[in-house]
Motif scaffolding. Structure first.
Motif, PDB file in Angstrom:
ATOM      1  N   LYS A 115       0.857  -1.208   0.006  1.00 47.51           N
ATOM      2  CA  LYS A 115      -0.084  -0.025  -0.137  1.00 47.51           C
ATOM      3  C   LYS A 115       1.027   1.274   0.073  1.00 47.51           C
ATOM      4  O   LYS A 115       1.782   1.087   0.936  1.00 47.51           O
ATOM      5  N   ALA A 131      -3.249   1.453  -4.133  1.00 56.91           N
ATOM      6  CA  ALA A 131      -3.587   0.220  -3.577  1.00 56.91           C
ATOM      7  C   ALA A 131      -3.706  -0.631  -4.673  1.00 56.91           C
ATOM      8  O   ALA A 131      -4.395  -1.482  -4.686  1.00 56.91           O
ATOM      9  N   ASP A 154      -7.033   7.047   3.042  1.00 56.56           N
ATOM     10  CA  ASP A 154      -7.229   5.254   3.038  1.00 56.56           C
ATOM     11  C   ASP A 154      -7.853   5.223   4.378  1.00 56.56           C
ATOM     12  O   ASP A 154      -7.464   5.398   5.662  1.00 56.56           O
ATOM     13  N   ASP A 159      -8.271  -2.796   1.605  1.00 54.96           N
ATOM     14  CA  ASP A 159      -7.452  -3.606   2.444  1.00 54.96           C
ATOM     15  C   ASP A 159      -8.126  -4.985   2.227  1.00 54.96           C
ATOM     16  O   ASP A 159      -8.345  -5.859   3.003  1.00 54.96           O
ATOM     17  N   HIS A 213      -1.871  -5.593   1.053  1.00 52.38           N
ATOM     18  CA  HIS A 213      -2.108  -4.333   1.964  1.00 52.38           C
ATOM     19  C   HIS A 213      -1.350  -4.326   3.405  1.00 52.38           C
ATOM     20  O   HIS A 213      -1.642  -3.393   3.932  1.00 52.38           O
TER      21      HIS A 213
END
Length: 338
Positions: A115, A131, A154, A159, A213
């Motif tokens: 990320k 991402a 974010d 995620d 992530h």
């Protein structure tokens, strides 16, 4: 053979090395750290020799650009995994192990990116990767967390580890064997979009690229060329054409290239209307300079071109952004060509 080498390509980045290298050393033990210097004219090499003796230095004889510089350096490194990191990246504790675990967990995943958030606005994604990256059918790159110039905050909305089309050149891990098997970076790109081209070729070999992530880094961005530099505009537009001509099958290219060229013309006119004449000229130079090399790309690379356009969005990103006002990845119901 070592398992992991973390490789920074540096060009006149003494300030970034002073700022970010200590944390990278601290948070990357026990892995080898290499700085490949692209013939810097500042005191980068002196700094590395005097202040960071634990870092392996590869001093290149000239500035080969991002693509060529990494190619030259990575041929001299004998490790199973290569982790490429821009000099303007701030890493976080535990950043590297999730990337390695991702590659260890699935032999078909050969590259992955962390990320990437913005260094100067740390709650938000950063332009170069966010991402995980994709492209639309005209070759315009976008990311989960970044559509054109709109950056999302974010909040954990992305995620999840998914297959992506391209991993950001700002920071990603790759199996060395596949990097070379896929043909390395194309040095003709010099800088910008060479990682997208590489990832396209990797997928043509049947491998996957993933987002991870659990790994987080912060990117300053524009460390070598700022967005205000007409040279950056030139490289982005020229390399966007290279990307399509080199990789698209002919049947798709003959329909795609005229539309892309028209939209580039619109962009040039907008630059001019906004008082950015040098950027407008850069667009025209990009098309002029891409013409002959583009034909050579098409002829010379034709044997490697395959009809593999998986994970390419069939929705036009500029249409979604400017006309439908959808400026977040999550707002757009992308349908991938399988």
């Amino acid at each position: 053979m070592k398992k992991v080498s973390i490789v920074i390509l540096n060009y006149n980045g003494k300030g970034y090395l002073e700022q970010f290298l200590p944390a990278l050393i601290q948070h990357s033990t026990p892995h080898e750290i290499v700085v490949a210097d692209n013939a810097s004219t500042d005191d980068s090499v002196e700094l590395l020799n005097n202040s960071f003796p634990q870092v392996r230095l590869i001093a290149l004889d000239k500035n080969y650009g991002y693509a060529g510089g990494y190619n030259e350096a990575l041929r001299l490194i004998d490790s199973e995994y290569l982790v490429l990191v821009n000099s303007d990246i701030e890493v976080t504790p535990g950043w590297v192990e999730p990337l390695i675990d991702k590659l260890d967990s699935n032999q078909n995943i050969v590259a992955c990116q962390p990320k990437i958030r913005a260094f100067h606005n740390k709650e938000y994604f950063e332009y170069a990767g966010a991402a995980g990256g994709f492209i639309d059918w005209l070759g315009y790159p976008f990311c989960r967390g970044r559509i054109l110039d709109n950056l999302e905050k974010d909040d954990g909305q992305y995620d999840s580890d998914i297959d992506i089309f391209w991993a950001s050149g700002a920071c990603f891990a790759i199996r060395k064997e596949v990097f070379h098997a896929a043909g390395e970076f194309d040095s003709g790109f010099f800088a910008h979009m060479e990682e997208i081209d590489l990832c396209w070729r990797i997928q043509n070999l049947g491998y996957k690229i993933s987002f991870c992530h659990e790994s987080l880094v912060y990117h300053v961005g524009g460390g070598t060329l700022s967005s205000n530099n007409p040279r950056k505009t030139y490289l982005n537009f020229r390399n966007g054409l290279y990307l399509l001509v080199k990789n698209l099958p002919f049947g798709k290219l003959i329909f795609t290239l005229p539309v892309r060229s028209f939209l580039d013309l619109v962009a040039a006119i907008k630059f001019l209307a906004d008082g950015n004449g040098k950027h407008s000229l850069s667009v025209f130079k990009a098309h002029w300079h891409a013409a002959i090399p583009g034909i050579k790309y098409f002829m010379n690379k034709a044997k490697n071109r395959r009809n593999n356009t998986k994970l390419i969005s069939q929705k036009l990103i500029v249409f979604q952004y400017f006309l439908r006002k959808k400026k977040k990845y999550s707002d757009i119901n992308f349908k991938w060509e399988l």
